[in-house]
Design an enzyme around this catalytic site. Structure first.
Site, PDB file in Angstrom:
ATOM      1  N   TYR A  20     -32.245  27.606 -36.689  1.00  0.00           N
ATOM      2  CA  TYR A  20     -33.071  27.350 -37.861  1.00  0.00           C
ATOM      3  C   TYR A  20     -32.325  27.621 -39.169  1.00  0.00           C
ATOM      4  CZ  TYR A  20     -37.165  26.763 -34.922  1.00  0.00           C
ATOM      5  OH  TYR A  20     -38.064  26.295 -34.010  1.00  0.00           O
ATOM      6  N   LYS A  41     -31.585  34.223 -23.901  1.00  0.00           N
ATOM      7  CA  LYS A  41     -30.847  33.394 -22.956  1.00  0.00           C
ATOM      8  C   LYS A  41     -29.402  33.875 -22.911  1.00  0.00           C
ATOM      9  CE  LYS A  41     -30.788  29.900 -20.054  1.00  0.00           C
ATOM     10  NZ  LYS A  41     -31.416  30.067 -18.732  1.00  0.00           N
ATOM     11  N   ASP A  48     -36.120  31.349 -19.881  1.00  0.00           N
ATOM     12  CA  ASP A  48     -36.830  30.413 -19.023  1.00  0.00           C
ATOM     13  C   ASP A  48     -37.741  31.137 -18.037  1.00  0.00           C
ATOM     14  OD1 ASP A  48     -34.327  31.305 -18.166  1.00  0.00           O
ATOM     15  OD2 ASP A  48     -34.053  29.669 -16.759  1.00  0.00           O
TER      16      ASP A  48
END
Length: 437
Positions: free
Chosen positions: A175, A242, A295
């Site tokens: 972002y 992650k 995930d």
């Protein structure tokens, strides 16, 4: 059921609409800055608001009506909000020729505390997200999103016992907006640099983005999340990342967050790997600190919802998990957020502008109403915030819904519906029930 938004606005006495130029409101004082994270809020406070695009004005004024009722109920005449309109988005472009006028930025810097209804963000091109620009401009580094189930809301869960608070880092990650289209000179230079200096060969038709995650940015939001967990007696702080793939960005995010927990909050926390010392149980008075791969986290939020409490995540993961969590409690229409920095804050609904419903008095204003609840809570106006929350809960318990919620319900859930209301009528019902509390 169309709505005349100018009529709605004119009926709210403490709104100061934009009149062609910015003039300080005739009454009220601005929030003042005393130091990092310390704001002084006057009894008669000026709060800025941005109408937003699409359905923005409808939900903004619905929320302001509810906020006024809560302040009156909580404090009588001893406290008051003066709502000061700041022109941004489509309206800013029409008046000033730009969606983020410098004059409006100057006013936002003055008010420090403001409500932002949803603003349009184009996909794949066009102007850059104003939402992201505002967060970066005011260094609103923490996006805080509570996700709580109100009885009566539709949910895909059999037992929707959801009470989460998500802390999303707000200024870094993808972002940051550092990217170039595949056919730009900049992308070509970066590809050539990577080939020449590191032997990394990218396809010539590859667009390029950079994902910065810093120790400073990570640790200040980790500190805020852990402080919140301690002060609000939460059970668990889970770092979502992650890091198994992105080792030096998201992996570092996990390590840096754990470092803050270990060095600054050691007396309050226990780590998952230490539970063997306590028979597998969290010792009384301690907060469990653990981590989950992103995930896996997304599916566990569906299958093991009750195990999660405070979730700390980098910017992109935080965006994903916030929207998934909102789906557990009725959708984005009931999902509020607040962006917090050391010297100001911006409350906002999580949902977008929904242009096809513009002017139709159709959408659910709960997310914006609860965004103001968050704004009051972080201002220290806890009593008014509590009345907003109780008013919304009472409205749903009493069987009043907007159509966008009813369409998610099965036949059994629809039996609870007493009346389907428009955006403004829903807000009016919340006001009515706040007054009756």
């Amino acid at each position: 059921m169309a709505v005349n938004i100018e009529k709605v606005k004119s009926e709210i006495s403490n709104v100061v609409p934009f009149s062609g130029k910015y003039i300080d409101p005739p009454e009220g004082e601005y929030v003042t800055y005393l130091g990092p994270g310390q704001l002084k809020v006057p009894e008669k406070v000026v709060i800025g608001y941005i109408e937003g695009d699409g359905i923005g004005p409808e939900v903004a004024y619905a929320a302001i009506k509810v906020a006024n009722a809560a302040v009156e109920k909580a404090y009588g005449g001893s406290r008051k909000v003066i709502w000061y309109e700041v022109v941004v988005g489509e309206k800013g472009e029409k008046i000033f020729g730009t969606r983020l006028p410098s004059q409006s930025v100057d006013v936002l810097k003055k008010v420090r505390v403001f409500l932002k209804a949803p603003l349009e963000t184009p996909v794949g091109g066009g102007f850059r997200s104003i939402n992201v620009t505002l967060r970066q401009l005011f260094d609103l580094y923490a996006n805080i999103r509570p996700v709580k189930y109100f009885p009566g809301l539709p949910s895909p869960l059999k037992k929707p016992e959801v009470d989460l608070v998500i802390f999303r880092e707000n200024t870094e990650d993808v972002y940051a907006g550092i990217e170039w289209p595949y056919d730009s000179p900049e992308a070509a230079k970066v590809r050539e640099f990577l080939r020449r200096e590191f032997g990394i060969n990218l396809r010539d038709d590859a667009g390029i983005g950079i994902k910065p995650i810093s120790k400073f940015g990570t640790q200040r939001i980790a500190r805020l999340a852990l402080k919140f967990a301690v002060e609000n007696k939460r059970r668990v702080v889970t770092v979502m990342h992650k890091g198994n793939i992105q080792k030096y960005t998201e992996g570092a995010f996990k390590e840096w967050a754990f470092e803050v927990a270990r060095t600054e909050f050691r007396q309050h926390v226990v780590f998952e790997e230490e539970l063997g010392q306590y028979g597998g149980q969290v010792p009384p008075g301690k907060i469990l600190v653990n981590d989950r791969i992103a995930d896996n986290m997304l599916q566990q939020l569906l299958t093991r919802t009750g195990e999660y409490d405070v979730i700390l995540a980098p910017n992109l993961n935080g965006d994903y998990v916030s929207d998934e969590a909102a789906g557990l409690v009725g959708g984005l229409g009931v999902a509020p957020g607040i962006d917090v920095g050391d010297w100001g804050m911006m409350a906002e609904p999580v949902h977008g502008t929904a242009p096809k419903y513009r002017g139709k008095n159709y959408v659910n204003p709960t997310a914006t109403i609860l965004a103001v609840e968050l704004l009051f809570r972080f201002m220290g106006w806890i009593e008014a915030a509590s009345y907003i929350s109780k008013g919304v809960e009472a409205t749903y318990r009493s069987g009043y819904y907007t159509a966008d919620l009813v369409r998610q319900m099965d036949e059994e859930e629809k039996r609870r519906v007493k009346e389907v209301l428009g955006t403004q009528e829903f807000a009016d019902k919340v006001v009515e029930l706040i007054k009756a509390l």
